[in-house]
Design an enzyme around this catalytic site. Structure first.
Site, PDB file in Angstrom:
ATOM      1  N   ARG A 148      45.795 -37.726  -1.590  1.00 43.02           N
ATOM      2  CA  ARG A 148      46.485 -36.621  -2.247  1.00 43.02           C
ATOM      3  C   ARG A 148      47.983 -36.868  -2.182  1.00 43.02           C
ATOM      4  O   ARG A 148      48.593 -36.733  -1.128  1.00 43.02           O
ATOM      5  CB  ARG A 148      46.139 -35.288  -1.578  1.00 43.02           C
ATOM      6  CG  ARG A 148      44.663 -34.922  -1.705  1.00 43.02           C
ATOM      7  CD  ARG A 148      44.292 -33.725  -0.871  1.00 43.02           C
ATOM      8  NE  ARG A 148      42.871 -33.389  -1.029  1.00 43.02           N
ATOM      9  CZ  ARG A 148      42.219 -32.502  -0.272  1.00 43.02           C
ATOM     10  NH1 ARG A 148      42.856 -31.873   0.697  1.00 43.02           N
ATOM     11  NH2 ARG A 148      40.940 -32.260  -0.472  1.00 43.02           N
ATOM     12  N   LYS A 199      34.789 -38.462   6.855  1.00 41.31           N
ATOM     13  CA  LYS A 199      34.453 -37.486   5.832  1.00 41.31           C
ATOM     14  C   LYS A 199      35.329 -37.761   4.623  1.00 41.31           C
ATOM     15  O   LYS A 199      36.571 -37.774   4.730  1.00 41.31           O
ATOM     16  CB  LYS A 199      34.693 -36.070   6.346  1.00 41.31           C
ATOM     17  CG  LYS A 199      34.568 -34.985   5.277  1.00 41.31           C
ATOM     18  CD  LYS A 199      34.876 -33.620   5.870  1.00 41.31           C
ATOM     19  CE  LYS A 199      34.872 -32.546   4.807  1.00 41.31           C
ATOM     20  NZ  LYS A 199      35.109 -31.197   5.370  1.00 41.31           N
ATOM     21  N   ASP A 244      37.279 -24.114   9.146  1.00 40.60           N
ATOM     22  CA  ASP A 244      38.685 -24.174   9.538  1.00 40.60           C
ATOM     23  C   ASP A 244      39.618 -23.616   8.472  1.00 40.60           C
ATOM     24  O   ASP A 244      40.841 -23.674   8.618  1.00 40.60           O
ATOM     25  CB  ASP A 244      39.077 -25.621   9.844  1.00 40.60           C
ATOM     26  CG  ASP A 244      38.851 -26.546   8.644  1.00 40.60           C
ATOM     27  OD1 ASP A 244      37.734 -26.530   8.087  1.00 40.60           O
ATOM     28  OD2 ASP A 244      39.771 -27.288   8.263  1.00 40.60           O
ATOM     29  N   HIS A 245      39.068 -23.056   7.408  1.00 37.77           N
ATOM     30  CA  HIS A 245      39.854 -22.646   6.243  1.00 37.77           C
ATOM     31  C   HIS A 245      40.830 -21.508   6.548  1.00 37.77           C
ATOM     32  O   HIS A 245      41.790 -21.306   5.816  1.00 37.77           O
ATOM     33  CB  HIS A 245      38.917 -22.207   5.116  1.00 37.77           C
ATOM     34  CG  HIS A 245      37.909 -23.230   4.724  1.00 37.77           C
ATOM     35  ND1 HIS A 245      36.939 -23.688   5.592  1.00 37.77           N
ATOM     36  CD2 HIS A 245      37.701 -23.896   3.551  1.00 37.77           C
ATOM     37  CE1 HIS A 245      36.185 -24.583   4.969  1.00 37.77           C
ATOM     38  NE2 HIS A 245      36.625 -24.726   3.747  1.00 37.77           N
ATOM     39  N   GLY A 285      31.965 -26.833   3.525  1.00 42.78           N
ATOM     40  CA  GLY A 285      32.250 -25.463   3.899  1.00 42.78           C
ATOM     41  C   GLY A 285      31.911 -24.450   2.833  1.00 42.78           C
ATOM     42  O   GLY A 285      30.880 -23.799   2.868  1.00 42.78           O
ATOM     43  N   TYR A 303      41.504 -37.956   2.772  1.00 41.24           N
ATOM     44  CA  TYR A 303      41.576 -37.740   1.337  1.00 41.24           C
ATOM     45  C   TYR A 303      42.815 -38.426   0.775  1.00 41.24           C
ATOM     46  O   TYR A 303      43.772 -38.702   1.506  1.00 41.24           O
ATOM     47  CB  TYR A 303      41.632 -36.250   1.008  1.00 41.24           C
ATOM     48  CG  TYR A 303      40.540 -35.434   1.636  1.00 41.24           C
ATOM     49  CD1 TYR A 303      39.225 -35.586   1.234  1.00 41.24           C
ATOM     50  CD2 TYR A 303      40.820 -34.517   2.647  1.00 41.24           C
ATOM     51  CE1 TYR A 303      38.203 -34.843   1.818  1.00 41.24           C
ATOM     52  CE2 TYR A 303      39.814 -33.775   3.238  1.00 41.24           C
ATOM     53  CZ  TYR A 303      38.506 -33.943   2.818  1.00 41.24           C
ATOM     54  OH  TYR A 303      37.507 -33.213   3.401  1.00 41.24           O
TER      55      TYR A 303
END
Length: 267
Positions: free
Chosen positions: A148, A177, A26-27, A230, A146
């Site tokens: 952040r 994840k 998905d980057h 990824g 995450y």
């Protein structure tokens, strides 16, 4: 568990090991067509040839084909988006829906949340709404969580990662994840506290393939359910052979030394 969700999960997780090798791609939305993702069809073909369990893409890439060469390759449609060009790069907003993912033939959906960001509340709201919709349709939900934000000193701290995993499971994710904490003992606590399958993120591209394989092995020893990685996979000089080695570790429970026998050239 709903039968529809159970069937779809078996397209993402190996039904014998209950572990998975997911490769996010998905980057392109976040950072553009980086190395390894210039030609998506070639990337997917290489991953399928190596035996990856699933790929994770944005909706526009599904048309490239996620079941190729006679192998089943689970398709997870990513519902969140945000770019590095934004003045608020940690903000992830929904860019599609569970219903559209179903129409595309998805086996699962994913949502990205950055805890600690100023817009955390909106991202948590989005996760909750997607969770309700995914449950209604029997669609597996992967939550990428995450830490952040301005108050986060170390996003790899075991307590912080455990908090991330717990947020995902508390709000209805079927799989979470999170970052790997750096050692098996602390990551085992993350897994135990999550209560749902936990897969590790890969983070930035590592210099050493051996270090990456060791990280995967120790996360499994701690009770992890596999990986969702990824760049450390699709940017490897030989992604197909790397995924073959990962299969030995994840699904055959091999040690790293056992897994790289005959594959030392990939290190």
């Amino acid at each position: 568990m709903q039968i529809g969700k159970a069937i779809r999960l078996e397209r993402i997780f190996n039904r014998n090991t209950m572990r998975t090798i997911i490769v996010p791609m998905d980057h392109g939305v976040t950072v553009g067509p980086i190395a390894g993702l210039e030609k998506m069809r070639d990337t997917v073909t290489n991953l399928v040839a190596g035996g990856a369990n699933a790929g994770l893409v944005h909706k526009g890439q599904v048309k490239l084909g996620h079941r190729m060469q006679g192998h089943d390759f689970g398709c997870i449609v990513h519902l969140s988006g945000g770019t590095c060009l934004s003045p608020y790069p940690n903000v992830k907003r929904l860019v599609t829906t569970v219903e559209e993912a179903i129409r595309l033939g998805a086996d699962g959906v994913s949502v990205h949340v950055n805890l600690g960001d100023e817009t955390e509340g909106q991202m948590l709201t989005d996760l909750g709404r997607v969770s309700a919709s995914a449950e209604e349709w029997g669609m597996p939900l992967l939550a990428m969580i995450y830490a952040r934000g301005p108050k986060v000193r170390n996003e790899f701290d075991a307590d912080v990662v455990a908090h991330c995993a717990r947020v995902g499971s508390e709000l209805g994710a079927d799989v979470v994840k999170v970052n790997y904490t750096g050692d098996a003992e602390s990551f085992a606590r993350v897994v135990e506290c999550a209560g749902v399958p936990v897969v590790i993120a890969g983070g930035a591209k590592l210099d050493s393939t051996r270090d990456f394989l060791d990280m995967v092995r120790t996360s499994l020893d701690a009770g992890g359910s596999g990986l969702s990685v990824g760049r450390n996979v699709f940017q490897h000089r030989d992604p197909t052979r790397l995924v073959e080695v990962l299969n030995r570790i994840v699904h055959e429970n091999a040690s790293v030394d056992e897994a790289i026998q005959g594959y030392s050239d990939i290190l």
